[in-house]
Design an enzyme around this catalytic site. Structure first.
Site, PDB file in Angstrom:
ATOM      1  N   SER A  61      65.470 -70.535 -50.918  1.00 25.47           N
ATOM      2  CA  SER A  61      66.472 -71.515 -50.483  1.00 25.47           C
ATOM      3  C   SER A  61      67.808 -71.339 -51.206  1.00 25.47           C
ATOM      4  O   SER A  61      67.885 -70.775 -52.297  1.00 25.47           O
ATOM      5  CB  SER A  61      65.963 -72.931 -50.745  1.00 25.47           C
ATOM      6  OG  SER A  61      64.708 -73.119 -50.154  1.00 25.47           O
TER       7      SER A  61
HETATM    8  N1  SAH Z   1      60.160 -72.894 -52.237  1.00 26.36           N
HETATM    9  C1  SAH Z   1      60.401 -71.532 -51.802  1.00 26.36           C
HETATM   10  C2  SAH Z   1      60.995 -71.509 -50.406  1.00 26.36           C
HETATM   11  C3  SAH Z   1      60.123 -70.702 -49.546  1.00 26.36           C
HETATM   12  S1  SAH Z   1      60.445 -70.718 -47.814  1.00 26.36           S
HETATM   13  C4  SAH Z   1      61.259 -70.762 -52.796  1.00 26.36           C
HETATM   14  O1  SAH Z   1      61.789 -71.375 -53.735  1.00 26.36           O
HETATM   15  O2  SAH Z   1      61.371 -69.549 -52.661  1.00 26.36           O
HETATM   16  C5  SAH Z   1      59.063 -71.660 -47.232  1.00 26.36           C
HETATM   17  C6  SAH Z   1      57.708 -71.157 -47.606  1.00 26.36           C
HETATM   18  O3  SAH Z   1      56.756 -72.065 -47.025  1.00 26.36           O
HETATM   19  C7  SAH Z   1      57.351 -69.777 -47.065  1.00 26.36           C
HETATM   20  O4  SAH Z   1      56.929 -68.960 -48.116  1.00 26.36           O
HETATM   21  C8  SAH Z   1      56.212 -70.048 -46.080  1.00 26.36           C
HETATM   22  O5  SAH Z   1      55.252 -69.020 -46.034  1.00 26.36           O
HETATM   23  C9  SAH Z   1      55.626 -71.329 -46.638  1.00 26.36           C
HETATM   24  N2  SAH Z   1      54.828 -72.115 -45.683  1.00 26.36           N
HETATM   25  C10 SAH Z   1      55.108 -72.383 -44.384  1.00 26.36           C
HETATM   26  N3  SAH Z   1      54.118 -73.148 -43.859  1.00 26.36           N
HETATM   27  C11 SAH Z   1      53.226 -73.363 -44.851  1.00 26.36           C
HETATM   28  C12 SAH Z   1      51.989 -74.070 -44.934  1.00 26.36           C
HETATM   29  N4  SAH Z   1      51.472 -74.715 -43.889  1.00 26.36           N
HETATM   30  N5  SAH Z   1      51.341 -74.085 -46.113  1.00 26.36           N
HETATM   31  C13 SAH Z   1      51.836 -73.440 -47.184  1.00 26.36           C
HETATM   32  N6  SAH Z   1      52.999 -72.748 -47.182  1.00 26.36           N
HETATM   33  C14 SAH Z   1      53.678 -72.715 -46.030  1.00 26.36           C
END
Ligand code: SAH
Length: 214
Positions: A61
Site C-alpha cells: 500500500s
Molecule cells: N498489508 C499488505 C498489503 C497487501 S495487498 C502490505 O503491507 O504489503 C492485500 C493482500 O491481501 C494481498 O497479499 C492478498 O493476497 C491478500 N488477500 C486477499 N484476500 C485475502 C483473504 N481472503 N485472506 C487473506 N489474505 C487475502
C-alpha cells in the site's frame, strides 16, 4: 543509508502535512525500512508515497494510506491486533511496533513465507502469521482489540466484526468496484458498531479461499 534517512524524513514530513499527525504512528513508519519490503527494481521508489507491485499481482500500500489506516485504528501498546492480507508484511511490521501482538492472515503461501522472513530479520517477534482465508478471521485467537483489513471487502465485514471486542475498532476498505470507501467501525460496548466513512481508497479485492499457486 544517509540517502534513505533523508528520503524517509521527507516522506514522514509529507505524511504529517497530509494529516497523519499521530507521533507514534509516524515514528513506527520511520523506523520500518520500506526498502526491505519492495522488489529490488523498485528500491529507488521505496520511500516515495506510492503503492508498488509485489508478487502474485498484489500491492504494497501507499505509505499515506498505511499511515491513515494505522492512525484510524488507534492501536495501544497492550492490544492484540488482527491484520487481514499480510502481503509484503510492511503494514504488519508497522503494527508490530505499536501493539502487543499482531496476528496476520494471507491467502498466498509464497507471499506469506517471504513476509515471514522479512519480519524475522527485523526481529518482529510479536507477529503470529497464518496461511488462510482472512475473510473468516482467526476465530481461535478472537476476540481482538483491533482489526485491519488491507484488501477490499465486498460488503460489511460481518464475520470479522464478530471477532472484535465490544469496544474494539475495525478499519477496512469496503466496496466491489475499483474504488472503495475506507470504513471505520467503532464498537459501542453493547454489541453494536458505529460506522464512519473516512476516504476513498483503491485496494486489491479480498478473495475467498486459499490461493492456488503454481
Ligand atoms: N498489508 C499488505 C498489503 C497487501 S495487498 C502490505 O503491507 O504489503 C492485500 C493482500 O491481501 C494481498 O497479499 C492478498 O493476497 C491478500 N488477500 C486477499 N484476500 C485475502 C483473504 N481472503 N485472506 C487473506 N489474505 C487475502
Amino acid at each position: 543509508m544517509k540517502l534513505d534517512d533523508e528520503r524517509a524524513g521527507r516522506l514522514i514530513l509529507a505524511l504529517r502535512q497530509q494529516g497523519v499527525t499521530d507521533g507514534r504512528v509516524l515514528a513506527a513508519m520511520e523506523a520500518v525500512d520500506r526498502a526491505l519490503f519492495v522488489h529490488q527494481k523498485f528500491l529507488d521508489q521505496a520511500w516515495e508515497d506510492q503503492a508498488l507491485p509485489i508478487d502474485c499481482a498484489q500491492t504494497i500500500s501507499q505509505p499515506f494510506i498505511v499511515g491513515l489506516m494505522t492512525q484510524a485504528l488507534d492501536v495501544q501498546p497492550r492490544h492484540r491486533v488482527l491484520e487481514i492480507g499480510t502481503g509484503s508484511g510492511y503494514q504488519c511490521a508497522v503494527l508490530s511496533r505499536l501493539a502487543r501482538y499482531v496476528y496476520s492472515v494471507e491467502r498466498y503461501r509464497s507471499l506469506l513465507s517471504e513476509a515471514e522472513e522479512r519480519l524475522r530479520a527485523l526481529g518482529a517477534d510479536n507477529v503470529i502469521t497464518r496461511h488462510g482465508d482472512g475473510g473468516l478471521g482467526w476465530p481461535e485467537q478472537a476476540p481482538f482489540d483491533r482489526i485491519m483489513v488491507t484488501a477490499a471487502a465486498p460488503g460489511e465485514p460481518t464475520e470479522l466484526l464478530k471477532q472484535l471486542k465490544p469496544q474494539g475498532v475495525l478499519v477496512a476498505p469496503v466496496g466491489r468496484g475499483s474504488v472503495q470507501m475506507l470504513h471505520r467501525y467503532v464498537g459501542q460496548g453493547d454489541g453494536s458498531f458505529r460506522r464512519e466513512s473516512l476516504t476513498e481508497v483503491r485496494f486489491v479485492p479480498l478473495v475467498e479461499g486459499l490461493a492456488k499457486e503454481g
